[in-house]
Write an enzyme that holds these catalytic residues in place. Structure first.
Site, PDB file in Angstrom:
ATOM      1  N   SER A 155       0.810  -1.218   0.000  1.00  0.00           N
ATOM      2  CA  SER A 155       0.000   0.000   0.000  1.00  0.00           C
ATOM      3  C   SER A 155       0.843   1.269   0.000  1.00  0.00           C
ATOM      4  CB  SER A 155      -0.943   0.009   1.207  1.00  0.00           C
ATOM      5  OG  SER A 155      -0.219   0.057   2.416  1.00  0.00           O
ATOM      6  N   LYS A 171      -6.342   5.046   7.963  1.00  0.00           N
ATOM      7  CA  LYS A 171      -5.202   5.810   7.454  1.00  0.00           C
ATOM      8  C   LYS A 171      -5.534   7.290   7.321  1.00  0.00           C
ATOM      9  CE  LYS A 171      -3.199   1.905   4.927  1.00  0.00           C
ATOM     10  NZ  LYS A 171      -2.895   1.315   3.613  1.00  0.00           N
TER      11      LYS A 171
END
Length: 602
Positions: A446, A489
Protein backbone atom coordinates in the site's frame (compact mmCIF):
# COMPACT_ATOMS: atom_id res chain seq x y z
CA UNK A 1 2.22 29.22 -22.19
CA UNK A 2 3.45 27.57 -18.98
CA UNK A 3 0.73 29.12 -16.75
CA UNK A 4 -1.84 27.67 -19.15
CA UNK A 5 -0.52 24.18 -18.50
CA UNK A 6 -0.69 24.73 -14.75
CA UNK A 7 -4.29 25.82 -15.16
CA UNK A 8 -5.03 22.55 -17.01
CA UNK A 9 -3.53 20.62 -14.11
CA UNK A 10 -5.69 22.51 -11.62
CA UNK A 11 -8.83 21.65 -13.59
CA UNK A 12 -7.88 17.96 -13.56
CA UNK A 13 -7.21 17.92 -9.83
CA UNK A 14 -10.50 19.63 -9.05
CA UNK A 15 -12.31 16.77 -10.71
CA UNK A 16 -10.71 14.15 -8.44
CA UNK A 17 -11.39 15.95 -5.15
CA UNK A 18 -14.16 14.16 -3.20
CA UNK A 19 -17.20 15.92 -1.78
CA UNK A 20 -18.05 15.32 1.86
CA UNK A 21 -21.18 13.35 0.87
CA UNK A 22 -18.97 10.57 -0.54
CA UNK A 23 -17.19 9.99 2.76
CA UNK A 24 -19.92 7.90 4.39
CA UNK A 25 -23.02 5.94 3.33
CA UNK A 26 -26.08 7.99 2.39
CA UNK A 27 -29.00 6.79 4.55
CA UNK A 28 -31.45 9.59 3.75
CA UNK A 29 -33.47 7.59 1.15
CA UNK A 30 -34.28 4.89 3.73
CA UNK A 31 -35.81 7.00 6.49
CA UNK A 32 -39.31 5.60 5.84
CA UNK A 33 -37.91 2.09 6.29
CA UNK A 34 -36.22 3.04 9.57
CA UNK A 35 -39.52 4.38 10.90
CA UNK A 36 -41.23 1.01 10.28
CA UNK A 37 -38.43 -1.43 11.12
CA UNK A 38 -39.96 -2.24 14.51
CA UNK A 39 -42.97 -3.72 12.71
CA UNK A 40 -40.85 -6.09 10.60
CA UNK A 41 -40.65 -9.71 11.74
CA UNK A 42 -37.31 -11.51 12.17
CA UNK A 43 -36.11 -13.78 9.37
CA UNK A 44 -34.77 -17.32 9.27
CA UNK A 45 -31.32 -18.48 8.21
CA UNK A 46 -32.38 -19.55 4.72
CA UNK A 47 -32.94 -15.89 3.75
CA UNK A 48 -29.53 -14.49 4.70
CA UNK A 49 -27.51 -17.72 4.35
CA UNK A 50 -29.10 -19.54 1.38
CA UNK A 51 -25.97 -21.48 0.40
CA UNK A 52 -25.32 -22.64 3.95
CA UNK A 53 -28.98 -23.53 4.46
CA UNK A 54 -28.97 -25.60 1.27
CA UNK A 55 -25.89 -27.51 2.40
CA UNK A 56 -27.36 -28.21 5.84
CA UNK A 57 -30.66 -29.36 4.26
CA UNK A 58 -28.80 -31.78 2.04
CA UNK A 59 -26.72 -33.05 4.95
CA UNK A 60 -29.81 -33.73 7.06
CA UNK A 61 -31.54 -35.86 4.41
CA UNK A 62 -32.03 -39.46 5.51
CA UNK A 63 -31.11 -40.81 2.07
CA UNK A 64 -27.70 -39.12 2.09
CA UNK A 65 -25.03 -41.47 3.36
CA UNK A 66 -22.45 -38.72 3.88
CA UNK A 67 -21.59 -38.65 7.62
CA UNK A 68 -19.23 -35.64 7.58
CA UNK A 69 -19.71 -31.95 6.85
CA UNK A 70 -17.04 -29.23 7.02
CA UNK A 71 -18.27 -25.77 7.86
CA UNK A 72 -16.29 -22.54 7.87
CA UNK A 73 -17.47 -20.40 10.80
CA UNK A 74 -16.26 -18.99 14.09
CA UNK A 75 -15.66 -21.70 16.71
CA UNK A 76 -17.71 -19.94 19.37
CA UNK A 77 -20.86 -20.73 21.30
CA UNK A 78 -22.80 -18.13 19.27
CA UNK A 79 -22.26 -19.89 15.96
CA UNK A 80 -22.35 -23.46 17.29
CA UNK A 81 -25.69 -22.76 18.95
CA UNK A 82 -27.10 -21.16 15.79
CA UNK A 83 -26.00 -24.10 13.63
CA UNK A 84 -27.45 -26.61 16.09
CA UNK A 85 -30.82 -24.86 16.04
CA UNK A 86 -30.82 -24.75 12.24
CA UNK A 87 -29.94 -28.45 11.96
CA UNK A 88 -32.58 -29.38 14.51
CA UNK A 89 -35.28 -27.73 12.39
CA UNK A 90 -34.10 -29.55 9.26
CA UNK A 91 -33.86 -33.11 10.60
CA UNK A 92 -36.69 -35.52 9.76
CA UNK A 93 -39.45 -35.81 12.36
CA UNK A 94 -39.17 -39.57 12.82
CA UNK A 95 -36.46 -40.64 15.24
CA UNK A 96 -34.45 -43.84 14.59
CA UNK A 97 -35.14 -46.75 16.94
CA UNK A 98 -31.66 -47.14 18.31
CA UNK A 99 -29.95 -47.63 21.67
CA UNK A 100 -30.43 -49.98 24.61
CA UNK A 101 -28.65 -51.00 27.80
CA UNK A 102 -25.78 -53.16 29.11
CA UNK A 103 -26.24 -55.99 31.61
CA UNK A 104 -23.40 -57.27 33.78
CA UNK A 105 -23.47 -60.79 35.30
CA UNK A 106 -20.48 -62.61 36.73
CA UNK A 107 -17.92 -60.37 35.07
CA UNK A 108 -19.68 -60.86 31.75
CA UNK A 109 -21.27 -57.92 29.96
CA UNK A 110 -24.01 -58.26 27.37
CA UNK A 111 -25.71 -55.68 25.16
CA UNK A 112 -29.49 -55.49 24.82
CA UNK A 113 -30.74 -53.46 21.84
CA UNK A 114 -34.17 -52.38 23.01
CA UNK A 115 -34.42 -48.75 21.92
CA UNK A 116 -34.72 -47.82 25.59
CA UNK A 117 -32.40 -47.69 28.54
CA UNK A 118 -29.37 -45.80 29.74
CA UNK A 119 -27.75 -45.79 26.30
CA UNK A 120 -30.82 -44.72 24.33
CA UNK A 121 -30.42 -41.32 22.56
CA UNK A 122 -31.91 -38.28 24.27
CA UNK A 123 -31.03 -35.55 21.74
CA UNK A 124 -31.31 -35.06 18.00
CA UNK A 125 -28.54 -32.44 17.85
CA UNK A 126 -25.79 -31.54 20.29
CA UNK A 127 -22.73 -29.28 20.30
CA UNK A 128 -19.82 -28.51 22.61
CA UNK A 129 -17.18 -25.78 22.44
CA UNK A 130 -14.71 -28.17 24.09
CA UNK A 131 -14.98 -31.80 25.06
CA UNK A 132 -12.74 -34.44 26.63
CA UNK A 133 -12.67 -38.13 25.61
CA UNK A 134 -14.54 -39.23 28.77
CA UNK A 135 -17.33 -36.76 28.02
CA UNK A 136 -17.54 -37.78 24.38
CA UNK A 137 -17.21 -41.57 24.53
CA UNK A 138 -18.51 -42.22 28.03
CA UNK A 139 -16.63 -43.87 30.85
CA UNK A 140 -16.19 -47.12 32.71
CA UNK A 141 -15.63 -46.95 36.46
CA UNK A 142 -15.78 -49.24 39.48
CA UNK A 143 -17.75 -48.37 42.60
CA UNK A 144 -17.66 -50.77 45.57
CA UNK A 145 -16.25 -53.48 43.27
CA UNK A 146 -19.19 -53.05 40.90
CA UNK A 147 -18.40 -52.10 37.29
CA UNK A 148 -20.64 -49.40 35.88
CA UNK A 149 -20.85 -47.74 32.46
CA UNK A 150 -21.61 -44.08 31.96
CA UNK A 151 -22.89 -42.90 28.54
CA UNK A 152 -21.15 -40.07 26.72
CA UNK A 153 -22.37 -37.36 24.36
CA UNK A 154 -21.95 -39.73 21.43
CA UNK A 155 -24.62 -42.03 22.96
CA UNK A 156 -26.97 -39.18 23.81
CA UNK A 157 -27.01 -37.96 20.21
CA UNK A 158 -26.85 -41.39 18.53
CA UNK A 159 -29.02 -41.28 15.42
CA UNK A 160 -28.64 -37.51 15.14
CA UNK A 161 -26.02 -34.86 14.42
CA UNK A 162 -23.03 -33.83 16.51
CA UNK A 163 -21.49 -30.35 16.03
CA UNK A 164 -17.90 -29.89 17.22
CA UNK A 165 -15.21 -27.24 16.67
CA UNK A 166 -12.18 -28.44 14.74
CA UNK A 167 -9.66 -27.11 17.24
CA UNK A 168 -11.06 -29.51 19.86
CA UNK A 169 -10.35 -32.53 17.68
CA UNK A 170 -7.09 -31.35 16.11
CA UNK A 171 -5.60 -30.77 19.55
CA UNK A 172 -6.63 -34.31 20.64
CA UNK A 173 -5.60 -36.50 17.67
CA UNK A 174 -6.32 -39.86 19.35
CA UNK A 175 -9.86 -38.79 20.16
CA UNK A 176 -10.36 -37.63 16.57
CA UNK A 177 -9.05 -40.87 15.04
CA UNK A 178 -11.33 -42.98 17.23
CA UNK A 179 -14.39 -40.81 16.59
CA UNK A 180 -13.83 -40.81 12.83
CA UNK A 181 -13.40 -44.57 12.70
CA UNK A 182 -16.52 -45.24 14.77
CA UNK A 183 -18.63 -42.96 12.55
CA UNK A 184 -17.34 -44.60 9.36
CA UNK A 185 -17.82 -48.15 10.70
CA UNK A 186 -21.21 -47.22 12.18
CA UNK A 187 -20.23 -49.04 15.36
CA UNK A 188 -19.29 -47.82 18.82
CA UNK A 189 -16.41 -49.71 20.45
CA UNK A 190 -15.45 -49.30 24.07
CA UNK A 191 -11.77 -48.40 24.31
CA UNK A 192 -9.55 -47.45 27.23
CA UNK A 193 -8.84 -43.73 27.52
CA UNK A 194 -5.38 -44.64 28.84
CA UNK A 195 -3.34 -46.24 26.05
CA UNK A 196 -1.14 -48.00 28.64
CA UNK A 197 -4.06 -49.76 30.33
CA UNK A 198 -6.69 -52.10 28.95
CA UNK A 199 -10.36 -52.39 29.92
CA UNK A 200 -11.03 -54.65 32.96
CA UNK A 201 -13.35 -56.83 30.85
CA UNK A 202 -14.52 -57.01 27.24
CA UNK A 203 -17.53 -54.82 26.42
CA UNK A 204 -19.69 -55.55 23.38
CA UNK A 205 -19.96 -52.94 20.66
CA UNK A 206 -23.20 -51.15 19.87
CA UNK A 207 -24.75 -49.72 16.74
CA UNK A 208 -23.85 -46.12 15.96
CA UNK A 209 -25.62 -43.90 13.46
CA UNK A 210 -24.04 -40.48 13.79
CA UNK A 211 -23.32 -37.51 11.56
CA UNK A 212 -20.62 -35.01 12.40
CA UNK A 213 -20.38 -31.30 11.53
CA UNK A 214 -16.86 -29.94 11.96
CA UNK A 215 -16.72 -26.16 12.42
CA UNK A 216 -13.52 -24.15 12.03
CA UNK A 217 -11.74 -21.22 10.46
CA UNK A 218 -9.77 -21.52 7.23
CA UNK A 219 -6.51 -22.38 8.99
CA UNK A 220 -8.16 -25.24 10.90
CA UNK A 221 -9.80 -26.50 7.72
CA UNK A 222 -6.46 -26.35 5.94
CA UNK A 223 -4.85 -28.38 8.73
CA UNK A 224 -7.58 -31.00 8.53
CA UNK A 225 -7.19 -31.13 4.77
CA UNK A 226 -3.49 -31.90 5.19
CA UNK A 227 -4.19 -34.62 7.77
CA UNK A 228 -7.32 -36.12 6.19
CA UNK A 229 -7.23 -35.30 2.45
CA UNK A 230 -9.75 -38.01 1.47
CA UNK A 231 -12.28 -36.98 4.13
CA UNK A 232 -11.86 -33.28 3.28
CA UNK A 233 -12.45 -33.92 -0.44
CA UNK A 234 -15.53 -36.12 0.08
CA UNK A 235 -17.26 -34.24 2.92
CA UNK A 236 -19.98 -31.69 2.28
CA UNK A 237 -18.81 -28.09 2.61
CA UNK A 238 -20.65 -25.08 3.96
CA UNK A 239 -19.69 -21.55 4.87
CA UNK A 240 -21.22 -19.00 7.20
CA UNK A 241 -21.05 -15.81 5.14
CA UNK A 242 -20.05 -12.82 7.23
CA UNK A 243 -21.64 -10.15 5.04
CA UNK A 244 -24.36 -9.61 2.46
CA UNK A 245 -24.67 -7.29 -0.57
CA UNK A 246 -26.45 -3.97 -0.14
CA UNK A 247 -27.64 -2.39 -3.38
CA UNK A 248 -31.27 -1.43 -2.80
CA UNK A 249 -33.87 -0.95 -0.07
CA UNK A 250 -35.02 -4.58 -0.13
CA UNK A 251 -31.50 -5.69 0.84
CA UNK A 252 -31.49 -3.24 3.73
CA UNK A 253 -34.92 -4.46 4.89
CA UNK A 254 -33.64 -8.04 5.01
CA UNK A 255 -30.64 -6.96 7.08
CA UNK A 256 -32.83 -4.95 9.48
CA UNK A 257 -35.03 -8.00 10.05
CA UNK A 258 -31.88 -10.05 10.68
CA UNK A 259 -30.78 -7.53 13.34
CA UNK A 260 -34.29 -7.62 14.84
CA UNK A 261 -33.92 -11.38 15.26
CA UNK A 262 -30.66 -10.94 17.17
CA UNK A 263 -32.25 -8.28 19.38
CA UNK A 264 -35.14 -10.60 20.24
CA UNK A 265 -32.86 -13.57 20.83
CA UNK A 266 -30.65 -11.59 23.22
CA UNK A 267 -33.58 -9.81 24.94
CA UNK A 268 -32.15 -6.38 24.10
CA UNK A 269 -34.07 -3.09 23.81
CA UNK A 270 -35.31 -2.33 20.28
CA UNK A 271 -33.58 0.20 18.05
CA UNK A 272 -35.17 3.62 17.60
CA UNK A 273 -35.60 5.10 14.10
CA UNK A 274 -32.57 7.39 14.52
CA UNK A 275 -30.38 4.49 15.68
CA UNK A 276 -30.52 2.56 12.38
CA UNK A 277 -28.44 5.06 10.33
CA UNK A 278 -25.81 5.07 13.08
CA UNK A 279 -25.72 1.27 13.19
CA UNK A 280 -25.33 1.17 9.39
CA UNK A 281 -22.32 3.50 9.64
CA UNK A 282 -20.71 1.18 12.16
CA UNK A 283 -21.61 -1.79 9.96
CA UNK A 284 -20.09 -0.29 6.82
CA UNK A 285 -17.03 0.69 8.81
CA UNK A 286 -16.70 -2.95 9.91
CA UNK A 287 -17.08 -4.44 6.41
CA UNK A 288 -15.04 -1.60 4.85
CA UNK A 289 -17.53 -1.49 1.98
CA UNK A 290 -20.56 0.75 1.50
CA UNK A 291 -22.14 -2.00 -0.62
CA UNK A 292 -21.97 -4.76 2.01
CA UNK A 293 -23.58 -5.23 5.43
CA UNK A 294 -22.24 -7.56 8.14
CA UNK A 295 -23.91 -10.83 9.15
CA UNK A 296 -21.32 -11.53 11.84
CA UNK A 297 -23.56 -12.38 14.79
CA UNK A 298 -20.79 -12.03 17.34
CA UNK A 299 -19.91 -8.50 16.19
CA UNK A 300 -23.56 -7.42 16.03
CA UNK A 301 -24.29 -8.83 19.48
CA UNK A 302 -21.30 -6.99 20.95
CA UNK A 303 -22.29 -3.64 19.42
CA UNK A 304 -25.95 -3.94 20.43
CA UNK A 305 -25.16 -5.18 23.94
CA UNK A 306 -22.67 -2.33 24.48
CA UNK A 307 -25.20 0.25 23.25
CA UNK A 308 -27.89 -1.24 25.51
CA UNK A 309 -25.89 -0.01 28.49
CA UNK A 310 -26.75 3.54 27.40
CA UNK A 311 -30.36 2.92 26.34
CA UNK A 312 -32.90 5.72 26.66
CA UNK A 313 -36.62 5.20 27.29
CA UNK A 314 -36.24 1.44 26.81
CA UNK A 315 -34.73 1.93 23.34
CA UNK A 316 -31.26 1.84 21.81
CA UNK A 317 -30.93 5.29 20.25
CA UNK A 318 -28.40 7.02 18.05
CA UNK A 319 -26.88 8.52 21.19
CA UNK A 320 -26.61 5.02 22.74
CA UNK A 321 -24.58 3.68 19.82
CA UNK A 322 -22.38 6.79 19.66
CA UNK A 323 -21.74 6.73 23.40
CA UNK A 324 -20.80 3.05 23.34
CA UNK A 325 -18.47 3.54 20.36
CA UNK A 326 -16.81 6.63 21.84
CA UNK A 327 -16.28 4.76 25.09
CA UNK A 328 -14.71 1.83 23.22
CA UNK A 329 -12.34 4.14 21.31
CA UNK A 330 -11.36 5.87 24.55
CA UNK A 331 -10.69 2.55 26.31
CA UNK A 332 -8.49 1.39 23.43
CA UNK A 333 -6.83 4.76 22.92
CA UNK A 334 -3.67 4.55 25.02
CA UNK A 335 -1.34 3.48 22.21
CA UNK A 336 -2.86 5.98 19.78
CA UNK A 337 -2.34 8.82 22.27
CA UNK A 338 1.28 7.80 22.92
CA UNK A 339 1.96 7.65 19.20
CA UNK A 340 0.40 11.09 18.71
CA UNK A 341 2.46 12.58 21.55
CA UNK A 342 5.70 11.31 19.99
CA UNK A 343 4.84 12.98 16.68
CA UNK A 344 3.70 16.28 18.22
CA UNK A 345 6.81 16.46 20.45
CA UNK A 346 9.08 15.86 17.47
CA UNK A 347 10.34 12.47 18.58
CA UNK A 348 8.90 11.03 15.37
CA UNK A 349 9.39 13.47 12.47
CA UNK A 350 6.25 13.96 10.39
CA UNK A 351 5.99 17.19 8.39
CA UNK A 352 2.56 18.58 7.62
CA UNK A 353 3.68 21.88 6.07
CA UNK A 354 6.23 22.97 3.49
CA UNK A 355 7.73 21.14 0.50
CA UNK A 356 10.68 18.74 0.42
CA UNK A 357 12.42 16.94 -2.44
CA UNK A 358 12.31 13.15 -2.09
CA UNK A 359 10.20 13.06 1.08
CA UNK A 360 6.55 12.05 1.35
CA UNK A 361 4.01 11.10 4.00
CA UNK A 362 2.90 7.54 3.44
CA UNK A 363 0.02 6.04 5.39
CA UNK A 364 0.20 2.81 7.36
CA UNK A 365 -2.05 0.69 9.56
CA UNK A 366 -0.24 -0.63 12.63
CA UNK A 367 -1.36 -3.78 14.41
CA UNK A 368 0.16 -4.21 17.85
CA UNK A 369 0.28 -7.74 19.34
CA UNK A 370 -2.64 -8.25 21.70
CA UNK A 371 -4.27 -4.92 20.82
CA UNK A 372 -7.79 -5.32 19.37
CA UNK A 373 -7.83 -2.19 17.20
CA UNK A 374 -5.54 -1.37 14.23
CA UNK A 375 -4.16 2.17 14.30
CA UNK A 376 -3.74 4.45 11.31
CA UNK A 377 -0.56 6.50 11.32
CA UNK A 378 1.55 8.42 8.77
CA UNK A 379 5.08 7.25 7.99
CA UNK A 380 7.81 9.46 6.57
CA UNK A 381 9.25 7.89 3.43
CA UNK A 382 12.42 9.37 1.99
CA UNK A 383 14.34 8.80 -1.21
CA UNK A 384 17.83 9.97 -2.22
CA UNK A 385 19.58 9.52 -5.54
CA UNK A 386 23.20 9.74 -6.62
CA UNK A 387 25.34 8.84 -9.62
CA UNK A 388 25.76 5.09 -9.75
CA UNK A 389 24.86 2.00 -11.69
CA UNK A 390 21.11 2.55 -11.82
CA UNK A 391 20.25 0.31 -8.87
CA UNK A 392 17.14 1.06 -6.78
CA UNK A 393 17.83 0.01 -3.18
CA UNK A 394 14.96 -0.98 -0.87
CA UNK A 395 16.59 -0.38 2.52
CA UNK A 396 13.84 -2.28 4.38
CA UNK A 397 14.51 -5.36 2.26
CA UNK A 398 18.29 -5.03 2.60
CA UNK A 399 18.12 -5.14 6.41
CA UNK A 400 15.42 -7.86 6.36
CA UNK A 401 12.70 -5.60 7.79
CA UNK A 402 10.63 -5.64 4.60
CA UNK A 403 8.17 -8.43 3.86
CA UNK A 404 7.73 -10.22 0.54
CA UNK A 405 4.64 -8.25 -0.49
CA UNK A 406 6.39 -4.95 0.23
CA UNK A 407 9.37 -6.07 -1.86
CA UNK A 408 7.02 -7.05 -4.68
CA UNK A 409 5.40 -3.60 -4.63
CA UNK A 410 8.84 -1.94 -4.77
CA UNK A 411 9.91 -4.01 -7.76
CA UNK A 412 6.64 -3.28 -9.59
CA UNK A 413 6.90 0.48 -9.16
CA UNK A 414 10.57 0.47 -10.21
CA UNK A 415 9.75 -1.54 -13.33
CA UNK A 416 6.95 0.90 -14.17
CA UNK A 417 9.15 3.97 -13.92
CA UNK A 418 11.97 2.46 -16.03
CA UNK A 419 9.43 1.47 -18.67
CA UNK A 420 7.76 4.88 -18.55
CA UNK A 421 11.00 6.79 -19.12
CA UNK A 422 11.66 4.90 -22.39
CA UNK A 423 15.40 5.52 -22.14
CA UNK A 424 17.78 4.88 -25.04
CA UNK A 425 20.79 5.32 -22.76
CA UNK A 426 21.94 3.89 -19.41
CA UNK A 427 20.17 5.08 -16.26
CA UNK A 428 23.06 6.68 -14.30
CA UNK A 429 21.27 7.32 -11.00
CA UNK A 430 21.10 4.90 -8.08
CA UNK A 431 18.37 5.54 -5.55
CA UNK A 432 17.71 4.48 -1.96
CA UNK A 433 14.19 4.39 -0.46
CA UNK A 434 13.46 3.91 3.24
CA UNK A 435 10.74 4.23 5.88
CA UNK A 436 12.28 6.69 8.33
CA UNK A 437 12.17 5.86 12.06
CA UNK A 438 10.71 2.43 11.40
CA UNK A 439 12.04 -0.26 13.72
CA UNK A 440 9.79 -3.22 12.98
CA UNK A 441 8.91 -5.34 9.99
CA UNK A 442 7.02 -3.63 7.17
CA UNK A 443 4.87 -5.54 4.73
CA UNK A 444 2.17 -4.85 2.17
CA UNK A 445 2.23 -2.91 -1.08
CA UNK A 446 0.00 0.00 0.00
CA UNK A 447 3.01 2.35 0.18
CA UNK A 448 4.21 1.70 -3.37
CA UNK A 449 2.40 4.76 -4.76
CA UNK A 450 4.02 6.99 -2.13
CA UNK A 451 7.42 5.43 -2.78
CA UNK A 452 7.04 5.92 -6.52
CA UNK A 453 6.11 9.59 -6.06
CA UNK A 454 9.13 10.09 -3.76
CA UNK A 455 11.37 8.51 -6.40
CA UNK A 456 9.92 10.74 -9.14
CA UNK A 457 10.46 13.78 -6.92
CA UNK A 458 14.09 12.85 -6.31
CA UNK A 459 14.91 12.17 -9.94
CA UNK A 460 13.10 15.30 -11.21
CA UNK A 461 14.31 17.47 -8.30
CA UNK A 462 10.77 18.75 -7.75
CA UNK A 463 9.63 19.11 -4.10
CA UNK A 464 6.60 17.28 -2.67
CA UNK A 465 3.93 19.12 -0.72
CA UNK A 466 4.16 17.79 2.84
CA UNK A 467 0.56 18.80 3.55
CA UNK A 468 -0.62 15.78 1.55
CA UNK A 469 -0.33 12.13 2.59
CA UNK A 470 -0.57 9.22 0.13
CA UNK A 471 -1.75 5.63 0.16
CA UNK A 472 -2.24 3.18 -2.68
CA UNK A 473 -0.59 0.36 -4.59
CA UNK A 474 0.49 0.59 -8.24
CA UNK A 475 0.69 -1.90 -11.07
CA UNK A 476 3.27 -2.08 -13.86
CA UNK A 477 1.24 0.35 -15.95
CA UNK A 478 1.04 3.01 -13.24
CA UNK A 479 -2.59 2.49 -12.36
CA UNK A 480 -3.43 2.86 -8.67
CA UNK A 481 -4.93 -0.19 -6.96
CA UNK A 482 -7.08 -0.35 -3.80
CA UNK A 483 -5.66 -0.92 -0.33
CA UNK A 484 -7.04 -1.89 3.08
CA UNK A 485 -7.61 0.20 6.18
CA UNK A 486 -8.36 3.36 4.19
CA UNK A 487 -10.53 4.91 6.93
CA UNK A 488 -7.96 4.39 9.68
CA UNK A 489 -5.20 5.81 7.45
CA UNK A 490 -7.11 8.99 6.61
CA UNK A 491 -8.14 9.57 10.21
CA UNK A 492 -4.59 8.98 11.46
CA UNK A 493 -3.19 11.76 9.27
CA UNK A 494 -6.15 14.04 9.99
CA UNK A 495 -5.59 13.81 13.76
CA UNK A 496 -2.05 15.08 13.40
CA UNK A 497 -3.07 17.92 11.07
CA UNK A 498 -5.86 18.96 13.43
CA UNK A 499 -3.57 19.01 16.47
CA UNK A 500 -1.13 21.20 14.51
CA UNK A 501 -3.97 23.37 13.16
CA UNK A 502 -5.65 22.75 9.84
CA UNK A 503 -4.36 24.97 7.02
CA UNK A 504 -7.09 24.29 4.46
CA UNK A 505 -4.57 22.70 2.08
CA UNK A 506 -3.96 19.43 3.88
CA UNK A 507 -5.43 16.15 2.75
CA UNK A 508 -4.95 12.57 1.64
CA UNK A 509 -4.62 10.89 -1.76
CA UNK A 510 -6.39 7.53 -2.04
CA UNK A 511 -7.16 5.13 -4.93
CA UNK A 512 -10.42 5.69 -6.81
CA UNK A 513 -11.35 2.07 -6.09
CA UNK A 514 -11.36 2.85 -2.35
CA UNK A 515 -14.18 5.42 -2.56
CA UNK A 516 -16.81 2.77 -1.84
CA UNK A 517 -14.89 1.77 1.30
CA UNK A 518 -15.08 5.21 2.92
CA UNK A 519 -16.94 5.63 6.20
CA UNK A 520 -15.08 8.34 8.08
CA UNK A 521 -15.82 9.81 11.48
CA UNK A 522 -17.78 13.02 11.78
CA UNK A 523 -14.74 15.19 12.59
CA UNK A 524 -13.15 14.41 9.22
CA UNK A 525 -16.44 14.90 7.37
CA UNK A 526 -16.99 18.30 8.99
CA UNK A 527 -13.47 19.39 8.08
CA UNK A 528 -13.92 18.34 4.45
CA UNK A 529 -17.32 20.02 4.35
CA UNK A 530 -15.77 23.28 5.62
CA UNK A 531 -12.85 23.11 3.16
CA UNK A 532 -10.28 22.60 5.93
CA UNK A 533 -9.22 19.12 4.79
CA UNK A 534 -9.36 17.36 1.42
CA UNK A 535 -9.46 13.85 0.02
CA UNK A 536 -8.42 13.20 -3.55
CA UNK A 537 -9.14 9.94 -5.37
CA UNK A 538 -6.67 9.09 -8.15
CA UNK A 539 -6.65 6.44 -10.83
CA UNK A 540 -3.10 6.79 -12.14
CA UNK A 541 0.25 7.79 -10.68
CA UNK A 542 0.31 10.80 -13.02
CA UNK A 543 -2.57 12.37 -11.07
CA UNK A 544 -0.90 11.80 -7.71
CA UNK A 545 2.51 13.10 -8.82
CA UNK A 546 0.96 16.21 -10.38
CA UNK A 547 -1.02 16.97 -7.24
CA UNK A 548 1.98 16.47 -4.95
CA UNK A 549 4.45 18.56 -7.00
CA UNK A 550 2.15 21.04 -8.76
CA UNK A 551 3.81 20.03 -12.05
CA UNK A 552 2.31 18.30 -15.06
CA UNK A 553 3.36 14.67 -15.18
CA UNK A 554 2.96 14.09 -18.94
CA UNK A 555 0.66 11.11 -19.02
CA UNK A 556 1.54 8.97 -22.07
CA UNK A 557 -1.93 7.37 -21.94
CA UNK A 558 -3.60 10.66 -22.92
CA UNK A 559 -3.18 11.24 -26.68
CA UNK A 560 -4.70 14.73 -26.45
CA UNK A 561 -2.08 15.73 -23.91
CA UNK A 562 0.72 14.31 -26.07
CA UNK A 563 -0.46 16.29 -29.09
CA UNK A 564 -0.78 19.46 -27.01
CA UNK A 565 2.71 18.89 -25.66
CA UNK A 566 4.29 18.41 -29.08
CA UNK A 567 2.62 21.52 -30.48
CA UNK A 568 3.91 23.73 -27.68
CA UNK A 569 7.37 22.07 -27.29
CA UNK A 570 7.09 22.18 -23.50
CA UNK A 571 8.43 18.76 -22.63
CA UNK A 572 11.06 20.29 -20.36
CA UNK A 573 8.29 21.39 -18.00
CA UNK A 574 6.98 17.86 -17.47
CA UNK A 575 8.14 15.66 -14.59
CA UNK A 576 9.15 12.77 -16.84
CA UNK A 577 10.88 15.13 -19.25
CA UNK A 578 12.82 16.65 -16.34
CA UNK A 579 13.99 13.18 -15.32
CA UNK A 580 15.06 12.38 -18.89
CA UNK A 581 16.96 15.68 -19.10
CA UNK A 582 18.84 14.99 -15.84
CA UNK A 583 19.74 11.51 -17.06
CA UNK A 584 21.00 12.92 -20.37
CA UNK A 585 23.13 15.55 -18.62
CA UNK A 586 24.55 12.96 -16.21
CA UNK A 587 25.49 10.64 -19.08
CA UNK A 588 27.19 13.50 -20.95
CA UNK A 589 29.25 14.38 -17.87
CA UNK A 590 30.26 10.77 -17.39
CA UNK A 591 31.63 10.35 -20.95
CA UNK A 592 35.42 10.01 -20.93
CA UNK A 593 37.24 13.15 -22.12
CA UNK A 594 39.30 12.58 -25.30
CA UNK A 595 42.92 13.73 -25.67
CA UNK A 596 43.36 17.36 -26.89
CA UNK A 597 44.51 16.41 -30.36
CA UNK A 598 41.49 14.14 -30.92
CA UNK A 599 39.18 16.87 -29.68
CA UNK A 600 40.98 19.28 -32.10
CA UNK A 601 40.45 16.84 -34.98
CA UNK A 602 36.81 16.55 -34.00
Amino acid sequence: MFPCLLYDVAITLTNIKLDWQALQPNNAPYQALFNSVAELSPITMDVVQPRLHNGLSLFCQTSLRQPFMLLKAEESDVYLSLLSDAISSLLPKDCPDIGGYYQIEHQTMTWHSSGEGLFAPTKRVAYREWIEPEQLFGNLYTYQEVIQLQPGLIHQVNGGVLVLPLRTLLSQPLMWVRLKQMIIQRRFDWLSHDENRSLPLPIPSMELDLRLVLVGDRLSLEELQAIEPELASSALYGEFELDMPFHEEDDLAVWCRYVNGIIQQQNLPPLSADAWPELIKLAVRYTEDQCRLPLDMQWLQQKLAAAANYHQEQQITQHSLQQAENNRIWRHGYLAERSMDEILKGQVLIHTQGSVIGQINGLSVLEYPGHPTPLGEPSRISCVAHLGDGEFVDVERKVELGGNIHAKGMMIMQAYLISELKLDQPQPFSASIVFEQSYGEIDGDSASLAELCALISTLSQQPIDQQIAVTGAVDQFGYVQPIGGVNEKIEGFFRICRHRELTGHQGVIIPVANIQHLCLNQDVINAVKNGQFHIWAVEHVSEAASLLTGMLYYDPHDPDLQEHDQQNDLQKEHLLAMIRERITQANIQERPRLPWFLRWLG
